[in-house]
Design an enzyme around this catalytic site. Structure first.
Site, PDB file in Angstrom:
ATOM      1  CE  LYS A  87      -4.344   0.724   2.428  1.00 41.10           C
ATOM      2  NZ  LYS A  87      -4.940   0.571   3.764  1.00 41.10           N
TER       3      LYS A  87
HETATM    4  C1  E4P Z   1      -8.238   1.614   3.576  1.00 46.45           C
HETATM    5  O1  E4P Z   1      -7.469   0.864   3.051  1.00 46.45           O
HETATM    6  C2  E4P Z   1      -8.048   2.257   4.888  1.00 46.45           C
HETATM    7  O2  E4P Z   1      -7.299   1.370   5.702  1.00 46.45           O
HETATM    8  C3  E4P Z   1      -9.324   2.531   5.615  1.00 46.45           C
HETATM    9  O3  E4P Z   1     -10.459   2.120   4.865  1.00 46.45           O
HETATM   10  C4  E4P Z   1      -9.431   3.873   6.223  1.00 46.45           C
HETATM   11  O4  E4P Z   1     -10.666   3.969   6.898  1.00 46.45           O
HETATM   12  P1  E4P Z   1     -10.975   5.085   7.983  1.00 46.45           P
HETATM   13  O5  E4P Z   1     -11.212   6.379   7.268  1.00 46.45           O
HETATM   14  O6  E4P Z   1     -12.220   4.606   8.673  1.00 46.45           O
HETATM   15  O7  E4P Z   1      -9.787   5.148   8.895  1.00 46.45           O
END
Ligand code: E4P
Length: 231
Positions: A87
């Site tokens: 990522k």
């Molecule tokens: C996506 O890959 C992120 O880890 C995640 O969906 C972020 O979500 P949040 O805005 O609830 O922290």
């Protein structure tokens, strides 16, 4: 649409796998330390265990901000398991790292996408997944799902192969809308996945079926014995 869990919690992942509904997992630098604290395990060990539990892509995020650092971290993460997806944040340095990781045959999920132009650039740089953050846009009075819809349309227009991974989903309605606008994947917290099961009419219906069966004296459902057995 594939369903991913947005968590590093091994128990939650195991449970979702046992239900037969889990296609993958996304983690991030907020989620992994929570599981490190809960289990006393290190990040590598947790990622290894996630990959053992779930048979699908598992996103693990870099924390460097320069292309060289992200690339090196990406190589290390990808070594953990063939299902690891690196990522990378949506920055110019991040796109440099994405391009290099792609050249090494490593799948990248470009994260922190908040506009269609960012998604387009991420796909061009070689991302296998792009992650628009729906809930965080809604939090600032925007329309997160409209962004997902626009990215799906743009990718369809040009046959872009990158998958649209709707992220930062906060409730079941988000998941249904992501499916309606054509997202390839929805990643969600365990609490949202649990809520997807529930409908009050299912509970009422089940209660009534069981009560009616009880009233009928709980008849046995058994294969009648064959003539030779009954002799
Ligand atoms: C996506 O890959 C992120 O880890 C995640 O969906 C972020 O979500 P949040 O805005 O609830 O922290």
């Amino acid at each position: 649409m594939d369903i991913f869990l947005d968590t590093a919690n091994l128990e939650e992942i195991e449970q979702a796998v046992s239900w037969g509904v889990l296609d993958g997992v996304t983690t991030n630098p907020t989620l992994l330390p929570k599981e490190m604290e809960r289990t006393g395990k290190g990040p590598r060990e947790i990622l290894e265990e996630i990959c053992r539990i779930v048979d699908g892509p598992v996103s693990a995020e870099v924390v460097s901000t320069d292309a060289e650092g992200m690339f090196r971290e990406g190589l290390e993460l990808a070594e953990i398991h063939e299902n690891i997806v690196v990522k990378i944040p949506m920055t110019p340095e991040g796109m440099r790292a994405t391009k290099r990781l792609r050249q090494e045959g490593i799948a990248v999920n470009v994260t922190l996408i908040f506009s269609p132009s960012q998604a387009l650039l991420a796909a061009k740089a070689g991302a296998a997944f792009v992650s628009p953050f729906v809930g965080r846009i809604d939090d600032v009075s925007g329309d997160g799902m409209e962004l997902v819809s626009q990215i799906v349309q743009i990718f369809d227009n040009y046959g872009v192969e990158a998958e649209v991974l709707a992220a930062s989903l906060r409730h079941p309605r988000h998941v249904v809308e992501a499916a309606l606008v054509g997202a390839d994947i929805a990643t969600m917290p365990f609490s949202v996945l649990q809520k997807l099961f529930h409908h009050p009419l299912t509970d009422v219906g089940l209660e009534k079926f069981l009560a009616d069966w009880e009233k009928a004296g709980r008849p046995e459902i058994r294969t009648p014995p064959s003539p030779s057995e009954s002799r």
